[in-house]
Write an enzyme that holds these catalytic residues in place. Structure first.
Site, PDB file in Angstrom:
ATOM      1  N   ASP A  18      -0.102   8.855   1.125  1.00 40.03           N
ATOM      2  CA  ASP A  18       1.022   8.933   2.069  1.00 40.03           C
ATOM      3  C   ASP A  18       2.370   8.577   1.442  1.00 40.03           C
ATOM      4  OD1 ASP A  18      -0.020   6.285   1.728  1.00 40.03           O
ATOM      5  OD2 ASP A  18       1.247   5.633   3.400  1.00 40.03           O
TER       6      ASP A  18
ATOM      7  N   GLY B 282      -3.928   5.650   2.547  1.00 33.09           N
ATOM      8  CA  GLY B 282      -2.942   6.698   2.779  1.00 33.09           C
ATOM      9  C   GLY B 282      -3.364   7.835   3.679  1.00 33.09           C
TER      10      GLY B 282
ATOM     11  N   THR C  86       0.865  -0.983  -3.090  1.00 35.92           N
ATOM     12  CA  THR C  86       2.022  -0.089  -3.226  1.00 35.92           C
ATOM     13  C   THR C  86       3.256  -0.971  -3.142  1.00 35.92           C
ATOM     14  OG1 THR C  86       1.066   1.950  -2.347  1.00 35.92           O
ATOM     15  CG2 THR C  86       3.340   1.594  -1.798  1.00 35.92           C
TER      16      THR C  86
END
Ligand code: ASP
Length: 331
Positions: free
Chosen positions: A228, A251, A197
């Site tokens: 998340d 997440g 990410t």
């Protein structure tokens, strides 16, 4: 051989050194140079032995480019969220990271992107989830924050809203890179999860903080799974009274732990430093079975970058313009 006399003082020193925390993930510079922007490009199984020098250089160069781009916004008097978006855009537009053009594939061979952003002065926030045609999802998250009465928009509705705001729309094929396709094939064979990410936290001279996160989510995700990254309080959080946070990792564990908010809460309610609070949250997540990392920056410019994976692409730039870029756990 000369014998050493065990004085009470020496005994105390031995006890203290034996009980010192063993941790590989010390990248914190609490009370060190004042940081104005910190970024990450994802945590995961990132090991020296699996990385060739050309690829490593490409990552380091891109992280530095993102830091310098975001920092230039702050130097020109721009707002912290503009700096966050600029830094994230550099990573979203690079196939190296799992965000924007480098987004991973879902189980059905699509790309579904998530992003969020939050301002620490008024706790305003915006997020998009499960979008397939937005070139830079972080910009859409910003528009949701500024120009809608909502915090999170998803799917086709989020895409229609972003188009109304004049953001760049791309064909879903834009995200179909060979590297991520073959990653999906490998992950499907091994039944494992892959992640990555990008995120940024910026702070200006008045102590205003903004945090943002953008991702393709986890390889092989299905059923419209959302992680998340677009969840305020989990993957992203900002509060000028405490700090800004952007997370990366598995997440589901970060959502269950309210990771971003928990770092802020530990600082708020227990007066923890940003370094202690961040490390505790990553440790708690690891105890639940989740791996990952986060970046956090407080209003005074103290930064923390703990992670429980073998590596995390990360870096920061100080008020004096010093750039630090790191990848592995031993840096
Ligand atoms: N946290 C992201 C998610 O679960 C993935 C990552 O950070 O690598 O969607």
């Amino acid at each position: 051989m000369k014998s050493i006399k065990l004085t009470p003082f020496l005994l105390l020193c031995i006890i203290l050194s034996c009980s010192a925390p063993q941790s590989e993930r010390v990248s914190d510079i609490d009370n060190g140079p004042k940081v104005k922007l910190v970024i990450h490009g994802g945590a995961g199984t990132i090991k020296r032995e699996n990385m060739d020098s050309e690829t490593e250089k490409a990552y380091r160069d891109k992280l530095e480019e993102a830091l310098r781009a975001g920092s230039a916004v702050l130097d020109a008097g721009g707002e912290t969220c503009e700096a966050v978006m600029k830094a994230i855009n550099v990573m979203e537009n690079s196939p190296l990271f799992n965000a924007g053009v480098g987004a991973v594939f879902t189980a059905s061979g699509e790309n579904e992107l998530d992003a969020s952003i939050m301002k620490g002065d008024d706790l305003n926030a915006g997020a998009v989830a499960g979008v397939k045609t937005l070139k830079n999802p972080i910009l859409a998250a910003y528009e949701v924050m500024l120009n809608s009465p909502h915090v999170m928009l998803s799917g086709k509705g989020a895409e229609a809203f972003a188009e109304e705001q004049g953001l760049e729309i791309v064909d879903p094929d834009y995200f179909k890179t060979e590297r991520r396709k073959s990653q999906l094939e490998k992950v499907q064979k091994r039944v494992e999860k892959e992640f990555g990410t990008v995120g940024a936290v910026a702070r200006d001279a008045s102590g205003n903080i903004c945090a943002g996160t953008s991702t393709g989510g986890m390889t092989n995700k299905k059923w419209g799974r959302i992680g998340d990254s677009p969840v305020i309080g989990a993957g992203t959080y900002a509060n000028n009274a405490t700090c800004g946070v952007s997370a990366t990792g598995h997440g589901e564990y970060f959502i269950r732990s309210s990771a971003g908010f928990d770092v802020s809460a530990l600082m708020d309610y227990r007066s923890e430093t940003v370094a202690d609070a961040s490390k505790q949250v990553i440790d708690k997540i690891e105890k639940l079975g989740g791996k990952g990392g986060l970046i956090a920056l407080d209003a005074q410019g103290n930064v923390a970058m703990p992670f429980s994976t073998s590596g995390m692409y990360r870096g920061y730039i100080t008020e004096d313009g010093e750039v630090v870029v790191q990848i592995y756990g031993d840096e």
